[in-house]
Design a protein around this motif. Sequence first.
Motif, mmCIF file in Angstrom:
data_model
loop_
_atom_site.group_PDB
_atom_site.id
_atom_site.type_symbol
_atom_site.label_atom_id
_atom_site.label_comp_id
_atom_site.label_asym_id
_atom_site.label_seq_id
_atom_site.Cartn_x
_atom_site.Cartn_y
_atom_site.Cartn_z
ATOM 1 N N TRP A 62 13.804 8.638 -10.666
ATOM 2 C CA TRP A 62 12.452 8.802 -10.113
ATOM 3 C C TRP A 62 12.154 7.685 -9.123
ATOM 4 O O TRP A 62 11.628 7.930 -8.033
ATOM 5 C CB TRP A 62 11.413 8.760 -11.234
ATOM 6 C CG TRP A 62 11.398 9.953 -12.145
ATOM 7 C CD1 TRP A 62 11.894 11.198 -11.877
ATOM 8 C CD2 TRP A 62 10.838 10.001 -13.457
ATOM 9 N NE1 TRP A 62 11.685 12.021 -12.950
ATOM 10 C CE2 TRP A 62 11.044 11.330 -13.937
ATOM 11 C CE3 TRP A 62 10.188 9.088 -14.271
ATOM 12 C CZ2 TRP A 62 10.605 11.734 -15.191
ATOM 13 C CZ3 TRP A 62 9.759 9.503 -15.527
ATOM 14 C CH2 TRP A 62 9.967 10.807 -15.979
ATOM 15 N N VAL A 63 12.466 6.457 -9.520
ATOM 16 C CA VAL A 63 12.195 5.316 -8.632
ATOM 17 C C VAL A 63 13.016 5.450 -7.343
ATOM 18 O O VAL A 63 12.543 5.133 -6.255
ATOM 19 C CB VAL A 63 12.488 3.977 -9.342
ATOM 20 C CG1 VAL A 63 12.346 2.811 -8.372
ATOM 21 C CG2 VAL A 63 11.538 3.784 -10.522
ATOM 22 N N ASP A 64 14.214 5.990 -7.487
ATOM 23 C CA ASP A 64 15.047 6.205 -6.306
ATOM 24 C C ASP A 64 14.388 7.192 -5.342
ATOM 25 O O ASP A 64 14.447 7.033 -4.118
ATOM 26 C CB ASP A 64 16.430 6.714 -6.747
ATOM 27 C CG ASP A 64 17.421 6.689 -5.599
ATOM 28 O OD1 ASP A 64 17.416 5.707 -4.838
ATOM 29 O OD2 ASP A 64 18.194 7.650 -5.464
ATOM 30 N N ARG A 65 13.726 8.195 -5.899
ATOM 31 C CA ARG A 65 13.039 9.163 -5.027
ATOM 32 C C ARG A 65 11.834 8.525 -4.347
ATOM 33 O O ARG A 65 11.467 8.909 -3.242
ATOM 34 C CB ARG A 65 12.612 10.394 -5.826
ATOM 35 C CG ARG A 65 13.782 11.186 -6.368
ATOM 36 C CD ARG A 65 14.639 11.746 -5.246
ATOM 37 N NE ARG A 65 13.876 12.605 -4.371
ATOM 38 C CZ ARG A 65 13.617 13.875 -4.630
ATOM 39 N NH1 ARG A 65 14.073 14.451 -5.717
ATOM 40 N NH2 ARG A 65 12.911 14.593 -3.784
ATOM 41 N N LEU A 66 11.211 7.575 -5.028
ATOM 42 C CA LEU A 66 10.102 6.840 -4.425
ATOM 43 C C LEU A 66 10.615 5.969 -3.273
ATOM 44 O O LEU A 66 10.025 5.919 -2.200
ATOM 45 C CB LEU A 66 9.440 5.952 -5.497
ATOM 46 C CG LEU A 66 8.322 5.035 -5.030
ATOM 47 C CD1 LEU A 66 7.075 5.848 -4.678
ATOM 48 C CD2 LEU A 66 7.977 4.006 -6.112
ATOM 49 N N ARG B 251 0.833 -1.199 0.000
ATOM 50 C CA ARG B 251 0.000 0.000 0.000
ATOM 51 C C ARG B 251 0.869 1.251 0.000
ATOM 52 O O ARG B 251 0.668 2.168 -0.786
ATOM 53 C CB ARG B 251 -0.905 -0.013 1.231
ATOM 54 C CG ARG B 251 -1.762 1.218 1.387
ATOM 55 C CD ARG B 251 -2.886 0.984 2.370
ATOM 56 N NE ARG B 251 -3.911 0.131 1.802
ATOM 57 C CZ ARG B 251 -5.085 0.593 1.358
ATOM 58 N NH1 ARG B 251 -5.371 1.866 1.421
ATOM 59 N NH2 ARG B 251 -5.976 -0.225 0.860
ATOM 60 N N HIS B 252 1.866 1.273 0.869
ATOM 61 C CA HIS B 252 2.765 2.428 0.934
ATOM 62 C C HIS B 252 4.071 2.199 0.194
ATOM 63 O O HIS B 252 4.836 3.126 -0.002
ATOM 64 C CB HIS B 252 3.058 2.778 2.389
ATOM 65 C CG HIS B 252 1.856 3.195 3.156
ATOM 66 N ND1 HIS B 252 1.168 2.341 3.970
ATOM 67 C CD2 HIS B 252 1.203 4.373 3.205
ATOM 68 C CE1 HIS B 252 0.146 2.981 4.505
ATOM 69 N NE2 HIS B 252 0.142 4.206 4.053
ATOM 70 N N GLY C 192 13.443 0.297 5.089
ATOM 71 C CA GLY C 192 14.005 0.805 6.355
ATOM 72 C C GLY C 192 14.279 2.295 6.295
ATOM 73 O O GLY C 192 14.007 3.036 7.241
ATOM 74 N N TRP C 193 14.814 2.741 5.159
ATOM 75 C CA TRP C 193 15.074 4.165 4.953
ATOM 76 C C TRP C 193 13.758 4.936 4.928
ATOM 77 O O TRP C 193 13.578 5.933 5.619
ATOM 78 C CB TRP C 193 15.822 4.354 3.629
ATOM 79 C CG TRP C 193 16.004 5.772 3.198
ATOM 80 C CD1 TRP C 193 15.034 6.624 2.746
ATOM 81 C CD2 TRP C 193 17.226 6.524 3.196
ATOM 82 N NE1 TRP C 193 15.583 7.853 2.438
ATOM 83 C CE2 TRP C 193 16.918 7.814 2.703
ATOM 84 C CE3 TRP C 193 18.550 6.210 3.545
ATOM 85 C CZ2 TRP C 193 17.893 8.793 2.558
ATOM 86 C CZ3 TRP C 193 19.512 7.202 3.387
ATOM 87 C CH2 TRP C 193 19.184 8.473 2.906
ATOM 88 N N LYS C 194 12.797 4.420 4.143
ATOM 89 C CA LYS C 194 11.577 5.184 3.883
ATOM 90 C C LYS C 194 10.724 5.358 5.139
ATOM 91 O O LYS C 194 10.161 6.434 5.363
ATOM 92 C CB LYS C 194 10.761 4.500 2.782
ATOM 93 C CG LYS C 194 9.539 5.301 2.352
ATOM 94 C CD LYS C 194 8.964 4.808 1.042
ATOM 95 C CE LYS C 194 7.818 5.688 0.592
ATOM 96 N NZ LYS C 194 7.368 5.372 -0.765
ATOM 97 N N VAL C 195 10.641 4.318 5.961
ATOM 98 C CA VAL C 195 9.755 4.421 7.127
ATOM 99 C C VAL C 195 10.295 5.456 8.110
ATOM 100 O O VAL C 195 9.518 6.136 8.795
ATOM 101 C CB VAL C 195 9.519 3.042 7.796
ATOM 102 C CG1 VAL C 195 10.748 2.526 8.497
ATOM 103 C CG2 VAL C 195 8.315 3.095 8.728
ATOM 104 N N ILE D 237 4.861 -1.595 9.256
ATOM 105 C CA ILE D 237 6.018 -1.026 9.950
ATOM 106 C C ILE D 237 5.688 0.386 10.400
ATOM 107 O O ILE D 237 5.307 1.230 9.593
ATOM 108 C CB ILE D 237 7.243 -1.024 9.028
ATOM 109 C CG1 ILE D 237 7.487 -2.443 8.509
ATOM 110 C CG2 ILE D 237 8.469 -0.507 9.760
ATOM 111 C CD1 ILE D 237 8.380 -2.502 7.300
ATOM 112 N N THR D 238 5.842 0.614 11.695
ATOM 113 C CA THR D 238 5.514 1.916 12.254
ATOM 114 C C THR D 238 6.741 2.506 12.929
ATOM 115 O O THR D 238 7.401 1.825 13.710
ATOM 116 C CB THR D 238 4.389 1.787 13.315
ATOM 117 O OG1 THR D 238 3.245 1.213 12.687
ATOM 118 C CG2 THR D 238 4.014 3.135 13.902
#
Length: 327
Positions: free
Chosen positions: A190-194, A51-52, A63-66, A128-129
Motif C-alpha cells: 500500500w505504501v508503495d502505491r502511495l 502536504r502531497h 521524483g517518480w510521483k511528481v 515541485i512542479t
Amino acid sequence: MNEFELIDLIRAECALQRPDVRIGIGDDAAAVEVPPGCELVVCTDTLVAGRHFPLNTRPEDIGWKVLAVNLSDLAAMGATPAFALLALCLPDADANWVRAFARGFAELSAQHRIALIGGDTTRGPMTITVTALGFVPIGKALKRSGAMVGDVIAVCGDLGAAAAGLRYLDTHPDCGRAYRLQRHRTEHQWVDRLDRPLPQVEQGIMLRDIASSAIDISDGLVADLGHVLRASGVGADIQLATIPGFESIREHIDADVAARLVLSGGDDYALLVTMPQNAFEQARSALIASGSSLTAIGLISSEPGLRIIDANGNSVQCDNAGWDHFA
Ligand code: ADP
Ligand code: MG
C-alpha cells in the motif's frame, strides 16, 4: 553546489533524447515538434512537501510521483506523453538529494520515453512542479463532459491502496525509510502505491476511441466522479462491492474504513471512464489482454446526484467531496 551545477546534475540523470526535441535544456525556452494531425495536450501539477507527500518520503519516490501525477492527467485525456518541464524549489542544494530525486524521475520518464526539456530551479520551501506535454489526434482528447445516460461507469486500476498506505504510516510513525524497501507485506505494498503511483498511460490511449468521458481519480472516486457528473449534466448509481480494491482492503481493514478509503481516500491515479454498455466487454477484454483491468462499478443515470449502494442494497453515505486545498 550552485544552481547551474544542480541543473547539470538533473540533466545528466534525465538524459533521454528524442528526435522531436529541437531545442532542449540550456536555452531560454524549449522548442519541440508536434506530429501532423495531432494536438498538444498540456498539464501541470505541484507537490508540496508535507502536504502531497509525507516529509520522510524518499527523494527517488518524490521524483517518480511528481511525474506520475502529471502522466495520470495526460492519460485521462487519452494523450501520448512526450515531454516534461520541472520547476524545483528546494530549501538547499543537496547534491545527493537531487541525484536521487532525478533518478526516480528518470526511471518513470524512461518507461514512457519522455524527454525533460526544461524547467526552473529556485530556493525556498520544498515545492515541485512538473508540466507534462503529450499528443492526441486532433479532436480525440477524452473529456469529463461526454458521459451519457445508460453508460457504464468503469475503473481502470485499483482504488484505496495509496490511502490505506497513508493511513498505515499515520499509525506507524516509527517506520523509517527502510520499511519501504521490503515490500512483501500488504501494508508495505500500500505504501508503495502511495509513493509510486502507476499512471494508466497505455490504458488511456486504448480507451481514447471507446470512452464517452474520462477523468483520473486523484482526489477520490466520489469527488472525481462528481466532476464528470457535473460536466456531463447527469447522475450515477454505483455499487460499493464492485469497486476494484474494496474487497482486498476489507480483508485487512474494517469495512466502513475500507469503504471510505476506496470512495474518498485519494492519491489513486486510476482512470474513471464511461462508455456505452455495448462497448464495455470488448474494452475490458482488450485491457485484460494487455495486462491491465477494467471494472464496471455502476451506470450513468438521468437522475441527478450520486447514489452508492452496498452489497446488502443499503445506501452508503459519503459526504467527503474530496480534497479542496482552500476549504
Ligand atoms: P532562464 O534564466 O533563461 O530562465 P535558467 O538559468 O533558469 O534560464 O535555466 C537554464 C536552462 O536550464 C533552461 O533551459 C531551463 O529550462 C533549464 N532548467 C532550469 N532548471 C531546470 C530543472 N530543474 N530541470 C530541468 N531543466 C531546468
Ligand atoms: Mg532566459
